[in-house]
Design a protein around this motif. Structure first.
Motif, short mmCIF file in Angstrom:
data_model
loop_
_atom_site.label_atom_id
_atom_site.label_comp_id
_atom_site.label_asym_id
_atom_site.label_seq_id
_atom_site.Cartn_x
_atom_site.Cartn_y
_atom_site.Cartn_z
N LEU A 1 14.69 26.23 -11.84
CA LEU A 1 14.81 25.29 -12.93
C LEU A 1 14.46 26.54 -13.57
O LEU A 1 14.31 26.09 -14.76
CB LEU A 1 13.01 25.51 -12.57
N TYR A 2 14.51 27.63 -13.83
CA TYR A 2 13.83 29.00 -15.13
C TYR A 2 15.77 28.61 -15.70
O TYR A 2 15.90 29.22 -16.66
CB TYR A 2 13.53 29.95 -14.42
N LEU A 3 16.52 28.73 -15.12
CA LEU A 3 18.02 29.04 -15.34
C LEU A 3 18.54 27.58 -16.03
O LEU A 3 18.69 27.81 -17.38
CB LEU A 3 18.41 28.72 -14.35
N LEU A 4 17.52 26.41 -15.37
CA LEU A 4 17.53 25.72 -16.64
C LEU A 4 16.84 25.19 -17.70
O LEU A 4 17.11 24.58 -19.04
CB LEU A 4 17.49 24.45 -14.97
N MET A 5 16.12 25.20 -17.60
CA MET A 5 14.79 26.02 -19.20
C MET A 5 15.13 26.38 -19.64
O MET A 5 15.56 26.32 -20.96
CB MET A 5 13.38 26.11 -18.46
#
Length: 389
Positions: free
Chosen positions: A358-362
Motif C-alpha cells: 500500500l505504501y508503494l502505491l501511495m
C-alpha cells in the motif's frame, strides 16, 4: 535461479537492517534521564491551526491545562481557517482556564512559504516580541496533538538535564479503525527505519529528524539556525527543522512519546492515503530516479520474502522457500515491538508486506499527483517544488 538470488538478496538486506540499522525496531527510546531544573525556563507554546475545529476540543484544553512551574503561554495561529477555529479556541480558553491563550492570524502565506511554516513564523515572532523578554523555549505542537498535564514539564526537564537544543517526541497516532491499525504502526516503523532514533540522538551523529507534532526548541537555537525562515519551502518541515538545528551546532533528540497523542482520526483508507501521499514524493526530492529506486527497494525488501516462500513451497525449491521464510520472519519479528507499542495484536505482523505494498502505491500516486499539479495538497493548498516556488 533468479528468484533464489533475489530471495537471498532480500534476506541479506533483512539481516543487515536487523543488526546494523541503529536497532530501529526497538521502541524503548523514550525521554532521556531528567531532573527538575533549579529555575524553570519560560516557554511559549505555538500551535499552527488550519480548519481544526473537529479536533481542537480534544487537544487545546490539554495544552491550557499544563502543570508547568515556570512562565508559559499558548499562542494559536489561525492559518486562514474557514470553520471558526480561532473563535472556537477563544471559547475553549474561557471554558478551560489555565495557561493564557493568544489567538493570532498571519494572513495568507508569502510566496515561497508553506502554510504551516508561515504560521509558525508568525507565532514565533509574536512569542519573542509580545513580552519584555523572549521565551527561553518554544514548544511547536500541532493542533491535533493532546498532551498529558506533565508533558511540557517533562520535555523541559529532558532538555535542560541533557543540554539539548531540540527535543521531539513522535506522538502516538490514533489506531482504532481497521485501516488505522493496519497502516499507522507501519508509518512509525518505516520512519524509524529511515531515521533510526539512536543515530539521531548520538551527540556526534549526522542523522537528523524530528516529529513535527511535538518539538521543544530552544529559542536561541532557533535564532542561530534561522528557522523557520531557512526552511520556509519545506513540505516535510520536521525533518528540515532538525537538520537546520543540527547543522547550526545544536544537539537534537527524538523518541517515542508515552503521554503525547494525536487525536486526529483517519477512519478510511482514503484518509490515510491522502495523509501519506501528500509528502511521499517530496521525501524523494521529486526525483524520478529516487522514485524508481524506492519502488524497487520496497519490492525487494517487503514483497520478495512472501513471494519467495510461497513460490518455493509450490515448486519444491527448498532454498528459495527457506530464504523467503527467514526474511519474512525477520520482518515480522522486527515489527512486533511497534505493534506492542500501539497495543495491536501480533497477528498483524505477518501482514506487513501488504501494508508495504500500500505504501508503494501511495508513493507512486504521490508522484503522479505531483506531475498533475496536485502534489503536496493539504486543506486547499498545493505546494510547488522548492525550485519552482
Amino acid at each position: 535461479m533468479g528468484l533464489l538470488c533475489t530471495a537471498y538478496a532480500s534476506l541479506a538486506v533483512w539481516i543487515w537492517l536487523t543488526c546494523a540499522q541503529g536497532m530501529f525496531w526497538r521502541t524503548d527510546v523514550r525521554l532521556p534521564a531528567r531532573s527538575a531544573p533549579a529555575h524553570w525556563p519560560s516557554v511559549a507554546v505555538v500551535v499552527p491551526a488550519r480548519d481544526e475545529a473537529e479536533v481542537l476540543p480534544r487537544s487545546l484544553p490539554s495544552l491550557l491545562a499544563q502543570d508547568y512551574p515556570g512562565e508559559a503561554e499558548v499562542i494559536l495561529v489561525d492559518d486562514g481557517s474557514t470553520d471558526g477555529t480561532g473563535t472556537l479556541a477563544l471559547r475553549l480558553a474561557r471554558e478551560h482556564p489555565g495557561l493564557p491563550l493568544t489567538v493570532a492570524s498571519p494572513g495568507d502565506p508569502a510566496p515561497g512559504w508553506t502554510g504551516k511554516l508561515w504560521a509558525l513564523r508568525h507565532g514565533i515572532a509574536l512569542a519573542r516580541t509580545a513580552r519584555d523578554t523572549e521565551p527561553d523555549y518554544l514548544l511547536l505542537t500541532d493542533a491535533d496533538i493532546a498532551h498529558e498535564p506533565d508533558s511540557l514539564r517533562e520535555l523541559v526537564s529532558a532538555a535542560t538535564s541533557a543540554g539539548l537544543d531540540l527535543v521531539s517526541q513522535m506522538a502516538r497516532l490514533r489506531a482504532v479503525s481497521p485501516w488505522e491499525r493496519l497502516v499507522v504502526p507501519a508509518f512509525v516503523y518505516f520512519f524509524a527505519q529511515l531515521y533510526p532514533f539512536r543515530w539521531i540522538n548520538r551527540p556526534t551523529g549526522r542523522t537528523a529528524a524530528a516529529a513535527g507534532g511535538c518539538v521543544l526548541l530552544r529559542t536561541e537555537a532557533a535564532v542561530r539556525a534561522g528557522v523557520p525562515d531557512s526552511i520556509r519551502q519545506a513540505v516535510i518541515d520536521d525533518v528540515s527543522l532538525a537538520r537546520a538545528v543540527q547543522r547550526s551546532g545544536g544537539r537534537i533528540w527524538l523518541g517515542l512519546a508515552e503521554r503525547v497523542d494525536s487525536v486526529r482520526p483517519y477512519p478510511a483508507l482514503a484518509d490515510l492515503w491522502k495523509m501519506i501521499a501528500r509528502s511521499a514524493y517530496a521525501q524523494l526530492r521529486h526525483q524520478p530516479l529516487l522514485l524508481a529506486g524506492t519502488v524497487a527497494g520496497l519490492a525487494l525488501v517487503y514483497l520478495v520474502p512472501p513471494v519467495a516462500l510461497f513460490a518455493g513451497l509450490a515448486t519444491g525449491r527448498t532454498s528459495t522457500a527457506w530464504a523467503g521464510g527467514v526474511a519474512w520472519l525477520l520482518m515480522a519479528g522486527t515489527y512486533l515491538p511497534m505493534l506492542r507499542y500501539y497495543r495491536q495484536p501480533a497477528a498483524l505482523a505477518p501482514l506487513l508486506p501488504l501494508t508495504a505494498f500500500l505504501y508503494l502505491l501511495m508513493t507512486v500516486d504521490s508522484a503522479v499527483q505531483h506531475y498533475r499539479g496536485r502534489g503536496a495538497a493539504w486543506k486547499g493548498r498545493t505546494y510547488a517544488r522548492p525550485s519552482d516556488a
